[in-house]
Design an enzyme around this catalytic site. Structure first.
Site, short mmCIF file in Angstrom:
data_model
loop_
_atom_site.label_atom_id
_atom_site.label_comp_id
_atom_site.label_asym_id
_atom_site.label_seq_id
_atom_site.Cartn_x
_atom_site.Cartn_y
_atom_site.Cartn_z
N ARG A 190 12.00 -5.74 4.88
CA ARG A 190 12.16 -4.80 4.57
C ARG A 190 12.58 -3.89 5.57
O ARG A 190 12.78 -4.61 7.03
CB ARG A 190 10.39 -3.19 4.87
N ARG A 245 11.37 -2.30 11.17
CA ARG A 245 10.27 -1.99 12.15
C ARG A 245 10.07 -2.82 13.12
O ARG A 245 10.71 -3.83 13.21
CB ARG A 245 9.39 -1.77 11.39
N ARG A 279 -0.42 -9.21 13.03
CA ARG A 279 -0.82 -7.82 12.50
C ARG A 279 -2.13 -8.60 11.80
O ARG A 279 -2.49 -8.01 11.02
CB ARG A 279 0.11 -7.12 11.79
N LYS A 334 0.80 -0.93 -0.35
CA LYS A 334 -0.21 0.24 0.02
C LYS A 334 0.99 1.33 0.05
O LYS A 334 0.85 1.86 -0.82
CB LYS A 334 -1.46 -0.19 1.49
N ARG A 394 -9.75 1.11 8.80
CA ARG A 394 -9.42 -0.39 9.10
C ARG A 394 -9.74 -1.15 9.96
O ARG A 394 -9.59 -2.48 10.06
CB ARG A 394 -7.85 -0.37 10.15
#
Ligand code: AP5
Length: 237
Positions: free
Chosen positions: A146, A179, A190, A32, A107
């Site tokens: 990431r 992160r 998540r 996203k 969300r």
């Protein structure tokens, strides 16, 4: 020569005049943010990422940041009341007059209801909700590889989108970091939270006939190409 200049100018003016109000929906790691960055530049509209806003608050150690940190580190959602207020504030900013991309908001159903209310109050239509789809296996690969820039928020991937400057950000030279919620346990949480609280929004927006599905598993440029195609063909829907 003159004709091609005029055509280029008309294309530029046409794109610049387009007001897009978009929501990017999808599980963590579907891309996203990556696609929102590119589309926001293309349409010259503001990207609002609730994740980025919350991470900045955590870095600044504000009271919002202190409240959000605990939820975020565990991979849980920050309470609706907090996030809705943040987005309302940003949507009221003049920089959103030319349109916006909401990346990671709404969300939950209460967040979607709150967004709907704000837009109705201001007589602003929501042009499109893009639902990015990627397999769970690919999501885990993307999130665990990431790396992000803590200063300018640029996002990289060790394998799929490595920084040309190694562990430094290409844009600002800051050292890249992983992160805290990209650790295995938080990723699992998540994904669970997404299924329970966010996936119902697919049905929510399908019923309102503003939803387009997009295969997010292709290469970044292919997804981007298909995204623009989807936005160009469904603007009036
Ligand atoms: P947030 O930052 O929004 O995280 P997320 O939704 O979990 O999404 P991600 O940022 O992890 O993924 P993405 O889909 O943007 O993918 P990206 O482009 O980075 O939220 C973090 C936390 O904040 C939440 O857990 C929650 O606690 C809180 N929060 C935020 N919003 C909230 C809300 N509305 N309500 C309550 N709480 C909220 O890509 C991922 C990786 O894949 C990158 O490395 C990238 O380089 C790579 N990649 C991207 N596209 C491709 C591709 N096509 N091929 C290969 N690699 C790719």
């Amino acid at each position: 020569m003159k004709g091609s200049w005029v055509r280029a100018w008309l294309r530029y003016a046409g794109e610049a005049a387009k007001i897009m109000r978009l929501v990017f929906l999808g599980a963590p790691g579907v891309g996203k943010g990556t696609q929102a960055d590119k589309a926001a530049v293309h349409y010259r509209i503001r990207k609002i990422s609730t994740g980025d806003v919350l991470r900045e608050a955590v870095r600044n150690q504000s009271s919002l940041g202190r409240e959000a940190k605990e939820h975020m580190d565990q991979g849980r959602l920050v309470p609706d009341s907090v996030v809705i207020g943040l987005v309302q504030e940003r949507l009221a900013d003049p920089s959103c007059e030319n349109g916006f991309i909401l990346d990671g908001f709404p969300r939950t159903v209460p967040q979607a209801d709150a967004l709907g209310k704000v837009l109705v109050e201001r007589s602003l239509p929501l042009d499109r909700v893009i639902n990015f789809r990627v397999s769970r296996e690919e999501i885990v690969k993307r999130l665990s590889g990431r790396r992000s820039c803590p200063k300018c928020q640029a996002t990289y991937h060790l394998e799929f989108a490595p920084s040309k400057r190694g562990n430094l950000c290409e844009r600002c030279g800051e050292a890249l970091a992983q992160r805290s919620d990209d650790q295995r346990e938080a990723i699992e949480m998540r994904l669970r939270v997404y299924e329970e609280q966010t996936a119902p929004l697919i049905d929510f927006y399908e019923k309102r006939q503003v939803l387009s599905h997009l295969n997010g598993a292709e290469a970044v440029d292919t997804v981007y190409h298909n995204l623009l195609k989807a936005l160009e063909t469904s603007q009036t829907a």
